[in-house]
Scaffold this active site. Structure first.
Site, PDB file in Angstrom:
ATOM      1  N   HIS A   1     -12.736  23.736  12.087  1.00 18.50           N
ATOM      2  CA  HIS A   1     -12.001  23.457  13.334  1.00 18.50           C
ATOM      3  C   HIS A   1     -12.944  23.001  14.441  1.00 18.50           C
ATOM      4  CE1 HIS A   1      -8.754  26.664  12.167  1.00 18.50           C
ATOM      5  NE2 HIS A   1      -8.368  25.474  11.768  1.00 18.50           N
TER       6      HIS A   1
ATOM      7  N   ASN B   1      -6.362  11.135   9.068  1.00 12.61           N
ATOM      8  CA  ASN B   1      -6.581  12.492   8.575  1.00 12.61           C
ATOM      9  C   ASN B   1      -5.896  12.581   7.216  1.00 12.61           C
ATOM     10  OD1 ASN B   1      -6.664  15.213   8.085  1.00 12.61           O
ATOM     11  ND2 ASN B   1      -5.799  15.839  10.051  1.00 12.61           N
TER      12      ASN B   1
ATOM     13  N   ARG C   1     -11.220  12.053   9.880  1.00 14.80           N
ATOM     14  CA  ARG C   1     -11.524  13.483   9.902  1.00 14.80           C
ATOM     15  C   ARG C   1     -12.097  13.859   8.536  1.00 14.80           C
ATOM     16  NH1 ARG C   1      -7.717  18.599   9.081  1.00 14.80           N
ATOM     17  NH2 ARG C   1      -9.220  20.160   9.732  1.00 14.80           N
TER      18      ARG C   1
ATOM     19  N   GLU D   1      -7.237  17.094  18.552  1.00 10.86           N
ATOM     20  CA  GLU D   1      -8.306  16.720  17.635  1.00 10.86           C
ATOM     21  C   GLU D   1      -8.357  15.210  17.427  1.00 10.86           C
ATOM     22  OE1 GLU D   1      -6.714  20.118  15.254  1.00 10.86           O
ATOM     23  OE2 GLU D   1      -8.693  20.042  14.345  1.00 10.86           O
TER      24      GLU D   1
ATOM     25  N   ARG E   1      -3.906  33.395   5.181  1.00 11.53           N
ATOM     26  CA  ARG E   1      -5.242  33.824   4.736  1.00 11.53           C
ATOM     27  C   ARG E   1      -5.598  35.178   5.326  1.00 11.53           C
ATOM     28  NH1 ARG E   1      -7.917  28.521   6.879  1.00 11.53           N
ATOM     29  NH2 ARG E   1      -6.335  27.131   6.045  1.00 11.53           N
TER      30      ARG E   1
END
Ligand code: AMP
Length: 417
Positions: free
Chosen positions: A187, A14, A98, A391, A248
């Protein structure tokens, strides 16, 4: 004479703009052989932390300049070699990467070719922060092991099943299409894993259940998954849309941006930074860590209380909306840093929804655990689950299935392990 064993290991990479996270897994039992992280790549104070998980090795750390991703992967490779797990091992079946944005083209994990890299590059304008770093990681790994299959697992792939009615913004179609403006969602690897693991927790096949997944980490997104297929998700063209997040804003009237430009005189970059980095929980109360916010609330801090209330209000709106989208809901699943750990968020988000069949058992909700579990009472019409996301395991599984053709449909091996 024993036949040579087929390779069973997958390295998951990743790559961020200045970091490289990795895990080496053995897909015979989904066990982790080593995990680690290189951070501050390109700076004088780079740091590599490597932890072997088999063979009793110790956690090791190196500091000092690591110039680029190429040097970072070489350093990782040296660490793995020291544990007898080197990247030149015949036991390594593939490397899984990823990749954040796969646009509309990539619906599934994909073996990386030059054409795939070119397409991921074409998507840089819609994922300027992530795709360039992902491409760097891919190039580096391909240079190191050009003979090995390398697979891209896209964050957007799980959401490509969204119907057009959910995926399109109500703006001029020609403009939208010319600039690839639509809702992609992110996601996805986590939503795929958690929706499957939730079905397993209920003892059902994913095709039999409708699940609302709430991935609440520093970034946060919700998805509505009907019979294993995503039909709606809260992030859009970028990961800015939807829920209130650590830094955010999530949903906002788009006219706020015109206002900030025309009236407050802010530049596009300043508005971008405001909404992505200085909004959400941090903008509301100065903290983006839910633990700190809860501590401040306990001390009577009003700003922290309001930030929490706004966060939960948005979450509850999405749960209601996705309930309506699905029609019938079998489970609501909480995951990621906040979802897995913050019992007060889970309790507040579902408070007052008993009429919808949503009930949280206070004792089960408060109990700490790092395994997948139900926190609803047995009589509840809708199950409420807490499912630690994984993940890396999902990327490893999809990578391994693709390169070995071993596509096991259905439940994960051991969602509660
Ligand atoms: P993630 O992006 O999934 O790693 O989630 C990171 C976020 O999870 C942090 O910013 C915290 O807000 C939250 N978090 C992590 N641990 C806890 C905890 N024990 N209780 C409440 N929130 C937590």
């Amino acid at each position: 004479m024993t036949a040579p064993q087929s390779p069973t290991r997958v390295l998951v990479l990743n790559s961020g703009s200045s970091s490289l996270k990795y895990q080496l897994l053995d897909m015979r039992d989904s066990s982790r052989l080593a995990v680690g992280l290189v951070e501050r790549i390109g700076e004088a104070t780079s740091r590599l932390v490597h932890t072997p998980l088999e063979g009793g090795g110790e956690r090791r750390e190196r500091t000092g300049p690591i110039a680029d991703h190429d040097a970072a992967l070489k350093a990782v490779s040296e660490e793995l070699t020291q544990d007898g797990l080197g990247l030149d091992s015949p036991a390594l079946a593939a490397i899984g990467h990823r990749v954040v944005h796969g646009g509309l083209k990539f619906h599934a994990p994909t073996v990386i070719t030059d054409e795939v890299i070119a397409e991921v590059e074409r998507l840089v304008p819609v994922a300027p922060l992530h795709n360039p770093a992902n491409i760097t990681g891919i190039r580096t790994a391909r240079a190191l092991r050009p003979d090995l299959p390398q697979v891209a697992v896209f964050d957007t792939a799980f959401h490509t099943t969204m119907p057009e009615a959910a995926a399109r913004y109500a703006i001029d179609v020609e403009t939208a299409d010319a600039h690839r403006i639509r809702r992609y969602g992110f996601h996805g690897t986590s939503h795929a894993y958690v929706s499957r693991a939730t079905a397993a927790l209920l003892g059902k096949d994913p095709s039999e259940v409708n699940v609302i997944v709430l991935h609440l980490g520093n970034g946060a997104s919700a998805s509505a998954v009907a019979g294993g297929r995503c039909v709606e998700t809260s992030m859009g063209l970028t990961p800015l849309e939807g829920l209130v997040m650590g830094t955010r804003s999530g949903d906002i009237d788009p006219a706020v941006t015109f206002h900030l430009k025309r009236v407050a005189g802010m530049s596009t970059d300043e508005i971008d930074a405001l909404l992505n980095k200085k909004s959400g929980l941090v903008g509301l109360c100065g903290d983006n860590d839910m633990r700190e916010i809860r501590r401040r609330i306990d001390e009577g801090d009003e700003r922290a209380r309001l930030a929490f209330d706004i966060y939960v209000h948005r979450l509850k709106k999405y749960i209601g909306a996705y309930y309506a989208v699905l029609g019938r809901v079998d489970a609501v699943a909480f995951t990621a840093g906040v979802g897995e750990n913050a019992a007060p968020v889970r309790e507040a988000a579902l408070a007052g929804l008993e009429e919808m069949g949503l009930v949280v058992d206070a004792g089960l909700n408060a109990a700490r655990s790092d395994t997948a579990r139900l926190i609803s009472p047995e009589y509840a019409r809708v199950a409420v689950a807490v499912v630690p996301t994984d993940e890396e395991l999902e990327i490893a599984r999809q990578t391994f299935e693709l390169v070995t053709g071993d596509v096991k449909k259905g439940v994960p091996d051991s969602p509660t392990a």
